[in-house]
Write a protein that holds these residues in place. Structure first.
Motif, PDB file in Angstrom:
ATOM      1  N   ALA A 254       0.816  -1.215   0.000  1.00 14.47           N
ATOM      2  CA  ALA A 254       0.000   0.000   0.000  1.00 14.47           C
ATOM      3  C   ALA A 254       0.855   1.272   0.000  1.00 14.47           C
ATOM      4  N   MET A 255       1.834   1.339   0.905  1.00 15.57           N
ATOM      5  CA  MET A 255       2.625   2.569   1.017  1.00 15.57           C
ATOM      6  C   MET A 255       3.513   2.809  -0.208  1.00 15.57           C
ATOM      7  N   PRO A 256       4.232   1.797  -0.727  1.00 19.96           N
ATOM      8  CA  PRO A 256       4.959   2.021  -1.982  1.00 19.96           C
ATOM      9  C   PRO A 256       4.038   2.393  -3.143  1.00 19.96           C
ATOM     10  N   ALA A 257       2.804   1.858  -3.148  1.00 22.57           N
ATOM     11  CA  ALA A 257       1.855   2.194  -4.218  1.00 22.57           C
ATOM     12  C   ALA A 257       1.518   3.680  -4.191  1.00 22.57           C
ATOM     13  N   ILE A 258       1.301   4.224  -3.004  1.00 23.45           N
ATOM     14  CA  ILE A 258       0.974   5.650  -2.898  1.00 23.45           C
ATOM     15  C   ILE A 258       2.161   6.494  -3.368  1.00 23.45           C
ATOM     16  N   ILE A 259       3.372   6.088  -2.990  1.00 24.05           N
ATOM     17  CA  ILE A 259       4.560   6.816  -3.457  1.00 24.05           C
ATOM     18  C   ILE A 259       4.665   6.753  -4.974  1.00 24.05           C
ATOM     19  N   MET A 260       4.424   5.574  -5.552  1.00 19.46           N
ATOM     20  CA  MET A 260       4.505   5.444  -7.004  1.00 19.46           C
ATOM     21  C   MET A 260       3.413   6.247  -7.695  1.00 19.46           C
ATOM     22  N   ALA A 261       2.262   6.423  -7.056  1.00 20.26           N
ATOM     23  CA  ALA A 261       1.241   7.318  -7.607  1.00 20.26           C
ATOM     24  C   ALA A 261       1.771   8.740  -7.675  1.00 20.26           C
ATOM     25  N   GLY A 262       2.566   9.127  -6.680  1.00 21.90           N
ATOM     26  CA  GLY A 262       3.212  10.438  -6.711  1.00 21.90           C
ATOM     27  C   GLY A 262       4.233  10.546  -7.829  1.00 21.90           C
ATOM     28  N   VAL A 263       4.989   9.472  -8.063  1.00 24.76           N
ATOM     29  CA  VAL A 263       5.968   9.465  -9.153  1.00 24.76           C
ATOM     30  C   VAL A 263       5.254   9.639 -10.501  1.00 24.76           C
ATOM     31  N   THR A 265       2.368  11.089 -10.992  1.00 27.86           N
ATOM     32  CA  THR A 265       1.894  12.473 -11.030  1.00 27.86           C
ATOM     33  C   THR A 265       3.020  13.434 -11.376  1.00 27.86           C
ATOM     34  N   SER A 266       4.203  13.185 -10.819  1.00 29.56           N
ATOM     35  CA  SER A 266       5.363  14.022 -11.120  1.00 29.56           C
ATOM     36  C   SER A 266       5.675  13.998 -12.612  1.00 29.56           C
ATOM     37  N   SER A 267       5.632  12.811 -13.219  1.00 24.31           N
ATOM     38  CA  SER A 267       5.939  12.709 -14.647  1.00 24.31           C
ATOM     39  C   SER A 267       4.890  13.430 -15.486  1.00 24.31           C
ATOM     40  N   ALA A 281      -1.643  18.419 -19.110  1.00 25.36           N
ATOM     41  CA  ALA A 281      -1.301  17.930 -17.765  1.00 25.36           C
ATOM     42  C   ALA A 281      -2.510  17.971 -16.843  1.00 25.36           C
ATOM     43  N   MET A 282      -3.282  19.050 -16.907  1.00 24.85           N
ATOM     44  CA  MET A 282      -4.454  19.154 -16.051  1.00 24.85           C
ATOM     45  C   MET A 282      -5.463  18.054 -16.364  1.00 24.85           C
ATOM     46  N   LEU A 283      -5.690  17.812 -17.646  1.00 26.92           N
ATOM     47  CA  LEU A 283      -6.642  16.772 -18.042  1.00 26.92           C
ATOM     48  C   LEU A 283      -6.136  15.388 -17.661  1.00 26.92           C
ATOM     49  N   THR A 284      -4.835  15.149 -17.882  1.00 34.42           N
ATOM     50  CA  THR A 284      -4.262  13.846 -17.540  1.00 34.42           C
ATOM     51  C   THR A 284      -4.273  13.625 -16.033  1.00 34.42           C
ATOM     52  N   GLY A 285      -3.916  14.675 -15.286  1.00 28.92           N
ATOM     53  CA  GLY A 285      -3.937  14.564 -13.827  1.00 28.92           C
ATOM     54  C   GLY A 285      -5.338  14.301 -13.307  1.00 28.92           C
ATOM     55  N   GLY A 286      -6.323  15.015 -13.837  1.00 25.77           N
ATOM     56  CA  GLY A 286      -7.700  14.785 -13.426  1.00 25.77           C
ATOM     57  C   GLY A 286      -8.174  13.386 -13.779  1.00 25.77           C
ATOM     58  N   GLY A 287      -7.789  12.923 -14.981  1.00 21.37           N
ATOM     59  CA  GLY A 287      -8.163  11.571 -15.391  1.00 21.37           C
ATOM     60  C   GLY A 287      -7.519  10.508 -14.524  1.00 21.37           C
ATOM     61  N   PHE A 288      -6.258  10.727 -14.157  1.00 27.40           N
ATOM     62  CA  PHE A 288      -5.556   9.781 -13.286  1.00 27.40           C
ATOM     63  C   PHE A 288      -6.232   9.724 -11.922  1.00 27.40           C
ATOM     64  N   ALA A 289      -6.597  10.880 -11.374  1.00 28.25           N
ATOM     65  CA  ALA A 289      -7.266  10.922 -10.078  1.00 28.25           C
ATOM     66  C   ALA A 289      -8.601  10.193 -10.134  1.00 28.25           C
ATOM     67  N   LEU A 290      -9.372  10.440 -11.188  1.00 21.60           N
ATOM     68  CA  LEU A 290     -10.673   9.781 -11.328  1.00 21.60           C
ATOM     69  C   LEU A 290     -10.506   8.266 -11.450  1.00 21.60           C
ATOM     70  N   THR A 291      -9.499   7.840 -12.178  1.00 18.73           N
ATOM     71  CA  THR A 291      -9.231   6.403 -12.320  1.00 18.73           C
ATOM     72  C   THR A 291      -8.931   5.765 -10.963  1.00 18.73           C
TER      73      THR A 291
END
Length: 410
Positions: A254-263, A265-267, A281-291
């Motif tokens: 769980a914890m490495p998964a959250i960090i990798m979600a940050g990685v 997002t950074s990309s 970036a805004m659309l991709t970030g929003g889509g990633f969050a919704l996913t």
């Protein structure tokens, strides 16, 4: 801070960037403010259930349960920047790994100091647990402080730095607690939040660093960690719950998964910034969050719990973090609106110091035996107001110490 001028940005694990991304500091600062508030509020009586961590035996989560994941997420956002900048300064990968391991060890030691303070037994050591923890954190701060360049005081700064290290080693050696009727050293069962971050940081580095040049590697690792977490929650895989973190720092994933979600997002955002494709970036970030949020909903049958580190808790927290970062990036880095966050920016730029300030405050009062604030204004609205004032005081101290060039960096 938004025009690409050189600056230093230091996170809780010491990440640095040559170009300050304002949204990273603001995100960290807001997370620090909420952390200080909820930790202090936990001692106030008569609060609604949603102001505390949800119990592990129920399938629910509160906003308090998302504070720790937000730390992990922004660590992941900072990780690619930190690794890139360190390799620019020194292209040696063995040196990079030595630095990663030192960072992780430092966080783990600090976590064990905080976690063990109230377990100290004065009958077995020459000072109280409160005084021991205060001196240990103070010694660590002397060692981790970034001293300014000064020909006049160079020798003094070196003495202070290594006096802090020696003092910390001595204090660790002095620690004793009572366990099953016998004297024992530090209890390794729970490394506190800093220690959990340290273990998760080294685990995520094992995944990220060797594969950082592969465009979809972070997405793949995130998917693998979430799958691993899901299989653990479904009892298909049992060994993560049986192994201590110092043998298996990945935990249940769980914890490495959250960090990798940050990685990931950074990309999304930093690559778009370099290519000046903010809308994408805004659309991709929003889509990633919704996913992430939809995946969390689908995995609800596996439970919703921070205590059990279920995949839904992980995905809901990561999705909320991506949404918040997307908004902050648009507001702070695209629009340049950062004045509203001035009260938290120093805490975000000097996070480790800010993290330790409430503990230093608590341990010094514990050592002095001063309990007035613990026994007064500790219920209802007066308790909430006291907590708000305490949070503001800690943020003010962080701002004051940062201006005084006191900055902790691992």
């Amino acid at each position: 801070m938004t025009n690409g001028e050189p600056a230093l940005s230091t996170g809780i694990a010491g990440q640095t960037t040559s170009t300050r991304v304002a949204s990273i500091d603001v995100f960290r600062g807001l997370t620090m403010a909420v952390m200080i508030f909820v930790n202090a509020l936990s001692s106030v009586k008569g609060m609604p259930w949603w102001t505390e961590h949800a119990p592990g035996n129920v399938d629910v989560m509160t906003y308090v349960d998302m504070v720790f994941p937000f730390f992990l997420f922004i660590l992941g956002v900072s990780m690619p920047i930190a690794v890139t900048q360190r390799l620019k300064r020194n292209p040696s990968e063995p040196q990079l790994w030595a630095h990663i391991l030192l960072r992780s060890l430092s966080l783990i030691v600090l976590g064990y100091v905080i976690a063990n303070a109230e377990k100290a037994d004065m009958r077995l050591m020459p000072l109280s647990g409160g005084l021991w923890a205060f001196l240990a954190l103070l010694s660590a701060s002397l060692y981790l402080n970034v001293y300014p360049k000064s020909e006049r005081f160079t020798r003094l700064f070196v003495v202070l730095k290594y006096a802090g290290l020696i003092g910390l080693v001595i204090l660790l050696g002095l620690f004793r607690r009572l366990s099953h009727g016998h004297a024992a050293w530090l209890d390794p069962s729970y490394p506190e939040i800093l220690g959990l971050i340290g273990f998760s940081y080294v685990a995520s580095s094992i995944l990220y660093v060797p594969t950082r040049r592969w465009p979809w590697a972070a997405v793949a690792w995130f998917t693998i960690m979430i799958t691993f977490c899901s299989l653990s929650a479904a009892k298909v895989i049992a060994f993560p719950g049986r192994l201590p973190l110092y043998l298996w720092p990945f935990g249940n994933g769980a914890m490495p998964a959250i960090i990798m979600a940050g990685v990931v997002t950074s990309s999304i955002f930093l690559q778009a910034a370099s290519e000046k494709k903010t809308r994408r970036a805004m659309l991709t970030g929003g889509g990633f969050a919704l996913t992430l949020l939809l995946l969390g909903l689908l995995l609800t049958p596996l439970g919703i719990s921070k205590i059990r580190a279920t995949p839904t808790w992980c995905l809901y927290s990561a999705g909320a973090a991506v949404l918040l970062f997307t908004v902050l990036y648009w507001l702070c880095d695209v629009r340049g609106k950062t004045a509203w966050a001035d009260f938290v920016r120093p805490a975000g730029a000097n996070t480790l110091l800010t993290y330790l300030l409430p503990d230093l405050w608590y341990f010094i009062f514990l050592a002095l035996g001063f309990a007035y604030l613990d026994t007064h204004l500790n219920a209802g609205l007066p308790g909430v107001l006291k907590t708000v004032c305490f949070t503001a005081l800690m943020l003010w101290f962080a701002r004051l110490l940062t201006r005084a060039k006191i900055r902790l960096q691992i």
